[in-house]
Write an enzyme that holds these catalytic residues in place. Structure first.
Site, PDB file in Angstrom:
ATOM      1  N   GLU A 186     -21.369   5.090 -14.941  1.00  0.00           N
ATOM      2  CA  GLU A 186     -20.708   5.159 -16.072  1.00  0.00           C
ATOM      3  C   GLU A 186     -19.814   3.952 -16.294  1.00  0.00           C
ATOM      4  O   GLU A 186     -19.325   3.699 -15.359  1.00  0.00           O
ATOM      5  CB  GLU A 186     -20.107   6.645 -16.398  1.00  0.00           C
ATOM      6  CG  GLU A 186     -19.590   6.842 -17.688  1.00  0.00           C
ATOM      7  CD  GLU A 186     -20.407   6.390 -18.997  1.00  0.00           C
ATOM      8  OE1 GLU A 186     -20.847   5.399 -19.227  1.00  0.00           O
ATOM      9  OE2 GLU A 186     -20.695   7.622 -19.707  1.00  0.00           O
ATOM     10  N   HIS A 234     -27.434  12.508 -17.212  1.00  0.00           N
ATOM     11  CA  HIS A 234     -27.169  13.623 -16.323  1.00  0.00           C
ATOM     12  C   HIS A 234     -26.877  14.954 -16.780  1.00  0.00           C
ATOM     13  O   HIS A 234     -26.491  15.123 -18.046  1.00  0.00           O
ATOM     14  CB  HIS A 234     -25.911  13.498 -15.222  1.00  0.00           C
ATOM     15  CG  HIS A 234     -24.866  13.053 -16.203  1.00  0.00           C
ATOM     16  ND1 HIS A 234     -24.062  14.234 -16.365  1.00  0.00           N
ATOM     17  CD2 HIS A 234     -24.176  12.256 -16.384  1.00  0.00           C
ATOM     18  CE1 HIS A 234     -22.943  13.766 -17.144  1.00  0.00           C
ATOM     19  NE2 HIS A 234     -23.090  12.432 -17.050  1.00  0.00           N
TER      20      HIS A 234
END
Length: 222
Positions: free
Chosen positions: A84, A11
């Site tokens: 994550e 990202h």
């Protein structure tokens, strides 16, 4: 027989990236730099001819994936397995702050001990297992050819790459993390040759931490 590619795309930048904070699964949005990075990188990735996009369901990855969807017209599938690392009590702290309260544990984690739970939560082995499962789910919906773009996070991508390449645990630290909005590419070797195997050794690393940095960012997991 055709081959497939997996593009792992990290990202864009967030304010917590800029501040050096461990984001983990905290849902932090892209900042203006991150939005610009995603739009720029999406144009480059679109030229690879992606055929499917799957993303972590956190906002920073969804926004990044949406930039590629706008370029390609492809839908974005969401899979929380691509999130994550859950870093427990470390989330929201800078690495210096974590070092002040959990110095020994952080050092072991940074040195690549795959069994250390980050902030008392997930280990690298935990993250590798769920990211690999998420990638397998996405690949199952593809044919024998195509390019799957997996939009995820720095730490999650690094362990997914190590797991899919079949690296022994002591060598996982040999792979660097990805800078914001950079990508790595796994290319499928002959599926026929590896039929019946666990699937790890059928992938080879074609590119790693590739991209153009509009905003220089240190490579930091989390």
């Amino acid at each position: 027989m055709g081959h497939r590619r997996i593009v792992f795309w990290r990202h864009g930048r967030t304010d917590w990236n800029a501040a050096g904070r461990f984001q983990g699964q905290t849902d932090v949005p892209l900042n203006d730099d991150g939005v610009r990075q995603a739009k720029h990188a999406a144009r480059l990735l679109a030229a690879m001819g992606p055929t499917a996009i799957v993303s972590s369901d956190l906002e920073r990855t969804r926004s990044t994936a949406d930039a590629l969807a706008a370029e390609t017209g492809l839908p974005v599938a969401l899979d929380p397995g691509l999130r994550e690392t859950n870093a427990g009590r470390w989330q929201g702290l800078t690495f210096d702050e974590i070092r002040g309260v959990d110095g020994e544990e952080l050092s072991r984690w940074e040195d690549g001990d795959v069994q250390v739970p980050a902030g008392g939560a997930e280990t690298r082995l935990d993250v590798a297992a769920r990211t690999r499962a998420a990638v397998s789910r996405a690949l199952a919906s593809m044919g024998e050819t195509g390019t799957l773009v997996v939009v995820s996070h720095g730490g999650a991508i690094r362990v997914a790459l190590a797991e899919l390449l079949g690296l022994p645990y002591e060598l996982w630290g040999a792979l660097s993390g990805l800078s914001n909005c950079n990508w790595s590419v796994l290319e499928e070797r002959s599926p026929r040759r590896f039929a019946g195997s666990d699937g790890r050794s059928r992938w080879r690393l074609g590119e790693h931490n590739a991209g153009t940095l509009l905003v220089p960012v240190a490579v930091v997991e989390g």
